[in-house]
Design an enzyme around this catalytic site. Sequence first.
Site, PDB file in Angstrom:
ATOM      1  N   TYR A  82      12.104   2.632  -0.982  1.00 12.29           N
ATOM      2  CA  TYR A  82      11.410   1.338  -1.009  1.00 12.29           C
ATOM      3  C   TYR A  82      10.105   1.451  -1.794  1.00 12.29           C
ATOM      4  O   TYR A  82       9.865   0.701  -2.739  1.00 12.29           O
ATOM      5  CB  TYR A  82      11.135   0.841   0.420  1.00 12.29           C
ATOM      6  CG  TYR A  82      10.096  -0.258   0.474  1.00 12.29           C
ATOM      7  CD1 TYR A  82      10.359  -1.519  -0.072  1.00 12.29           C
ATOM      8  CD2 TYR A  82       8.834  -0.041   1.041  1.00 12.29           C
ATOM      9  CE1 TYR A  82       9.393  -2.529  -0.053  1.00 12.29           C
ATOM     10  CE2 TYR A  82       7.874  -1.039   1.070  1.00 12.29           C
ATOM     11  CZ  TYR A  82       8.155  -2.285   0.520  1.00 12.29           C
ATOM     12  OH  TYR A  82       7.200  -3.274   0.536  1.00 12.29           O
ATOM     13  N   ASP A  95       0.830  -1.219   0.000  1.00 14.21           N
ATOM     14  CA  ASP A  95       0.000   0.000   0.000  1.00 14.21           C
ATOM     15  C   ASP A  95       0.863   1.268   0.000  1.00 14.21           C
ATOM     16  O   ASP A  95       0.371   2.363  -0.259  1.00 14.21           O
ATOM     17  CB  ASP A  95      -0.958   0.002   1.200  1.00 14.21           C
ATOM     18  CG  ASP A  95      -0.258  -0.041   2.556  1.00 14.21           C
ATOM     19  OD1 ASP A  95       0.986  -0.154   2.608  1.00 14.21           O
ATOM     20  OD2 ASP A  95      -0.969   0.026   3.588  1.00 14.21           O
ATOM     21  N   GLU A  96       2.175   1.106   0.280  1.00 18.66           N
ATOM     22  CA  GLU A  96       3.037   2.292   0.371  1.00 18.66           C
ATOM     23  C   GLU A  96       3.189   3.004  -0.968  1.00 18.66           C
ATOM     24  O   GLU A  96       3.605   4.157  -1.008  1.00 18.66           O
ATOM     25  CB  GLU A  96       4.411   1.912   0.940  1.00 18.66           C
ATOM     26  CG  GLU A  96       4.310   1.322   2.331  1.00 18.66           C
ATOM     27  CD  GLU A  96       5.608   1.373   3.117  1.00 18.66           C
ATOM     28  OE1 GLU A  96       6.564   2.007   2.673  1.00 18.66           O
ATOM     29  OE2 GLU A  96       5.637   0.754   4.202  1.00 18.66           O
TER      30      GLU A  96
HETATM   31  P1  NAD Z   1      11.213 -10.153   3.544  1.00 14.09           P
HETATM   32  O1  NAD Z   1      12.222  -9.066   3.472  1.00 14.09           O
HETATM   33  O2  NAD Z   1      10.934 -10.809   4.838  1.00 14.09           O
HETATM   34  O3  NAD Z   1      11.613 -11.324   2.517  1.00 14.09           O
HETATM   35  C1  NAD Z   1      12.096 -11.078   1.228  1.00 14.09           C
HETATM   36  C2  NAD Z   1      12.663 -12.375   0.660  1.00 14.09           C
HETATM   37  O4  NAD Z   1      13.125 -12.093  -0.676  1.00 14.09           O
HETATM   38  C3  NAD Z   1      13.855 -12.926   1.434  1.00 14.09           C
HETATM   39  O5  NAD Z   1      13.743 -14.313   1.612  1.00 14.09           O
HETATM   40  C4  NAD Z   1      15.052 -12.606   0.553  1.00 14.09           C
HETATM   41  O6  NAD Z   1      16.120 -13.522   0.678  1.00 14.09           O
HETATM   42  C5  NAD Z   1      14.428 -12.661  -0.840  1.00 14.09           C
HETATM   43  N1  NAD Z   1      15.164 -11.842  -1.817  1.00 14.09           N
HETATM   44  C6  NAD Z   1      15.571 -10.565  -1.684  1.00 14.09           C
HETATM   45  N2  NAD Z   1      16.235 -10.164  -2.788  1.00 14.09           N
HETATM   46  C7  NAD Z   1      16.204 -11.213  -3.651  1.00 14.09           C
HETATM   47  C8  NAD Z   1      16.700 -11.417  -4.965  1.00 14.09           C
HETATM   48  N3  NAD Z   1      17.364 -10.460  -5.616  1.00 14.09           N
HETATM   49  N4  NAD Z   1      16.484 -12.600  -5.566  1.00 14.09           N
HETATM   50  C9  NAD Z   1      15.814 -13.600  -4.918  1.00 14.09           C
HETATM   51  N5  NAD Z   1      15.345 -13.467  -3.665  1.00 14.09           N
HETATM   52  C10 NAD Z   1      15.531 -12.293  -3.039  1.00 14.09           C
HETATM   53  O7  NAD Z   1       9.930  -9.518   2.905  1.00 14.09           O
HETATM   54  P2  NAD Z   1       8.390  -9.752   3.268  1.00 14.09           P
HETATM   55  O8  NAD Z   1       8.024  -8.859   4.385  1.00 14.09           O
HETATM   56  O9  NAD Z   1       8.140 -11.201   3.347  1.00 14.09           O
HETATM   57  O10 NAD Z   1       7.711  -9.154   1.949  1.00 14.09           O
HETATM   58  C11 NAD Z   1       7.443  -9.988   0.830  1.00 14.09           C
HETATM   59  C12 NAD Z   1       6.783  -9.148  -0.245  1.00 14.09           C
HETATM   60  O11 NAD Z   1       5.572  -8.578   0.235  1.00 14.09           O
HETATM   61  C13 NAD Z   1       7.643  -7.965  -0.719  1.00 14.09           C
HETATM   62  O12 NAD Z   1       7.482  -7.849  -2.109  1.00 14.09           O
HETATM   63  C14 NAD Z   1       7.024  -6.762  -0.007  1.00 14.09           C
HETATM   64  O13 NAD Z   1       7.203  -5.583  -0.763  1.00 14.09           O
HETATM   65  C15 NAD Z   1       5.575  -7.167   0.052  1.00 14.09           C
HETATM   66  N6  NAD Z   1       4.779  -6.604   1.177  1.00 14.09           N
HETATM   67  C16 NAD Z   1       5.243  -6.744   2.461  1.00 14.09           C
HETATM   68  C17 NAD Z   1       4.442  -6.262   3.503  1.00 14.09           C
HETATM   69  C18 NAD Z   1       4.884  -6.405   4.951  1.00 14.09           C
HETATM   70  O14 NAD Z   1       4.200  -5.889   5.830  1.00 14.09           O
HETATM   71  N7  NAD Z   1       5.957  -7.105   5.243  1.00 14.09           N
HETATM   72  C19 NAD Z   1       3.210  -5.652   3.226  1.00 14.09           C
HETATM   73  C20 NAD Z   1       2.819  -5.522   1.898  1.00 14.09           C
HETATM   74  C21 NAD Z   1       3.594  -6.032   0.874  1.00 14.09           C
HETATM   75  O1  DAU Z   2       2.478  -0.938   4.523  1.00 14.15           O
HETATM   76  C1  DAU Z   2       3.122  -2.068   4.035  1.00 14.15           C
HETATM   77  C2  DAU Z   2       4.590  -2.021   4.394  1.00 14.15           C
HETATM   78  O2  DAU Z   2       4.685  -2.270   5.801  1.00 14.15           O
HETATM   79  C3  DAU Z   2       5.432  -3.041   3.629  1.00 14.15           C
HETATM   80  O3  DAU Z   2       5.391  -2.741   2.266  1.00 14.15           O
HETATM   81  C4  DAU Z   2       6.876  -3.036   4.126  1.00 14.15           C
HETATM   82  O4  DAU Z   2       7.625  -4.056   3.472  1.00 14.15           O
HETATM   83  C5  DAU Z   2       6.880  -3.303   5.622  1.00 14.15           C
HETATM   84  O5  DAU Z   2       8.189  -3.224   6.117  1.00 14.15           O
HETATM   85  C6  DAU Z   2       5.985  -2.291   6.342  1.00 14.15           C
HETATM   86  O6  DAU Z   2       6.563  -0.963   6.265  1.00 14.15           O
HETATM   87  P1  DAU Z   2       6.571   0.019   7.537  1.00 14.15           P
HETATM   88  O7  DAU Z   2       7.632   1.012   7.339  1.00 14.15           O
HETATM   89  O8  DAU Z   2       5.186   0.509   7.822  1.00 14.15           O
HETATM   90  O9  DAU Z   2       6.950  -1.052   8.685  1.00 14.15           O
HETATM   91  P2  DAU Z   2       7.930  -0.964   9.962  1.00 14.15           P
HETATM   92  O10 DAU Z   2       7.697  -2.189  10.761  1.00 14.15           O
HETATM   93  O11 DAU Z   2       9.323  -0.639   9.557  1.00 14.15           O
HETATM   94  O12 DAU Z   2       7.363   0.284  10.760  1.00 14.15           O
HETATM   95  C7  DAU Z   2       6.005   0.349  11.192  1.00 14.15           C
HETATM   96  C8  DAU Z   2       5.796   1.699  11.845  1.00 14.15           C
HETATM   97  O13 DAU Z   2       6.541   1.729  13.069  1.00 14.15           O
HETATM   98  C9  DAU Z   2       6.299   2.869  11.029  1.00 14.15           C
HETATM   99  O14 DAU Z   2       5.432   3.980  11.231  1.00 14.15           O
HETATM  100  C10 DAU Z   2       7.678   3.165  11.609  1.00 14.15           C
HETATM  101  C11 DAU Z   2       7.503   2.795  13.075  1.00 14.15           C
HETATM  102  N1  DAU Z   2       8.699   2.258  13.753  1.00 14.15           N
HETATM  103  C12 DAU Z   2       9.367   1.235  13.177  1.00 14.15           C
HETATM  104  C13 DAU Z   2      10.493   0.678  13.772  1.00 14.15           C
HETATM  105  C14 DAU Z   2      11.251  -0.454  13.130  1.00 14.15           C
HETATM  106  C15 DAU Z   2       9.110   2.770  14.986  1.00 14.15           C
HETATM  107  O15 DAU Z   2       8.479   3.712  15.519  1.00 14.15           O
HETATM  108  N2  DAU Z   2      10.196   2.221  15.590  1.00 14.15           N
HETATM  109  C16 DAU Z   2      10.917   1.211  15.035  1.00 14.15           C
HETATM  110  O16 DAU Z   2      11.934   0.767  15.633  1.00 14.15           O
END
Ligand code: NAD
Ligand code: DAU
Length: 367
Positions: free
Chosen positions: A173, A149-150
């Site tokens: 990102y 959603d970012e």
């Molecule tokens: P993560 O960082 O935990 O995992 C990413 C994985 O991708 C890892 O296993 C890493 O080794 C692999 N990777 C990275 N670069 C690579 C490359 N060049 N080739 C092959 N593998 C590679 O990420 P996540 O939180 O599991 O997110 C997964 C997907 O979901 C991402 O596309 C992210 O943008 C999206 N997403 C995440 C969130 C969230 O809250 N975490 C929310 C919305 C969307």
């Molecule tokens: O919205 C979806 C996104 O959510 C994904 O696309 C990203 O991959 C995922 O990392 C996440 O992004 P955020 O930046 O929202 O997540 P994060 O856990 O880093 O931070 C959540 C919120 O908490 C954000 O407002 C920043 C704040 N934060 C984060 C950290 C790590 C703190 O205040 N302290 C912290 O130490």
Amino acid sequence: MTRSLKNILVTGGAGFIGANFIHYVFNKTDFSGTIVNLDALTYCGNLESLADIEAQYGVSAGGKARYFFEKADICDRAAVDSILKKYNIDTIVHFAAESHVDRSILGPEAFAKTNVMGTFTLLDAAKNYWKAEDGTIPENFLFHHVSTDEVYGSLGETGYFCETTPYDPRSPYSASKASSDHMVMAYFHTFGLPITLSNCSNNYGPYQFPEKLIPLMILNIKGGKNLPVYGDGKNIRDWLFVEDHNSAVWTIMNKGTTGEKYNIGGENEWENIRLLEKLMEIVAGELKMNLDDVKKTIVHVKDRPGHDRRYAIDCTKLKTQLGWKQSVTFEEGLRATVKWYLSSTDWVNHVQSGEYTKWIDKNYSAR
Ligand code: NAD
Ligand code: DAU
């Protein structure tokens, strides 16, 4: 229409959401085909998260394997080409990415490489594989792109992101993910590559690398460390349990309309500081810690540059058109997540010590 999915390539399957996706498909659906996990094992790729899947469905399990791991980079065209052919892939679900906003501020290059060029490489390989030399087209071929959603930017106090909200990414990102989304759509419109795309809000649950807010705070509370809150702590995120994200992705892969994008969200907005209070209460309760002492460890630190203020998702399209809904309440999901981090001591210790990076050598060296 319901697709028939047979040989699925999961990119980034050793990461947080990808590993949960593989668990979800094997344990919670009637899928009877094969999953190939393609992952470069960057700092957050952790095969230990899939040890049970490997033991039950992997090559070493005996019988007909249904789970395969391929260590490869999505930017490596030759490797991607060969994996698509080797496993006769009909479906790609693309999770692999650099995913942490703070890291994208410190070092944006890896984000441009993996999220932009890597997604491009995968798309182009898929297009060429899809239009194979002998003219055959795998039945029901699909490329599902997992996004965030970012890409929509930051909301004020009111309003929601819907699928038609203009893109307005603010961090390296989110800009790299926005770019990948545009490339996915371009391959659909220009080349007819069958794609679907989803944009999801913040996930939480097991196997998340403890650099992200929820696991970081759980482990810091447990360890009596400081709890760093960025800025005034009033930024808002919309939290979704990871299994609900994956059930949405699975629904879209099976029933989504080719060329369409779908928003996925928790409809569950929390200010960071309120969420932290809730977490402190749960963790302190579980570990019989004094809550007032825990509260004293909160530290307001310098804000994240370009910190998006509020995210909130309108996922009406997914709910009404494909019949998906969230199944886990925040209270249930958060308690389950806290319990998982407090009880999964090997996984946590190995991540904290760096030993998780050796899992592949210990378990795959004999092959
Ligand atoms: P993560 O960082 O935990 O995992 C990413 C994985 O991708 C890892 O296993 C890493 O080794 C692999 N990777 C990275 N670069 C690579 C490359 N060049 N080739 C092959 N593998 C590679 O990420 P996540 O939180 O599991 O997110 C997964 C997907 O979901 C991402 O596309 C992210 O943008 C999206 N997403 C995440 C969130 C969230 O809250 N975490 C929310 C919305 C969307
Ligand atoms: O919205 C979806 C996104 O959510 C994904 O696309 C990203 O991959 C995922 O990392 C996440 O992004 P955020 O930046 O929202 O997540 P994060 O856990 O880093 O931070 C959540 C919120 O908490 C954000 O407002 C920043 C704040 N934060 C984060 C950290 C790590 C703190 O205040 N302290 C912290 O130490």
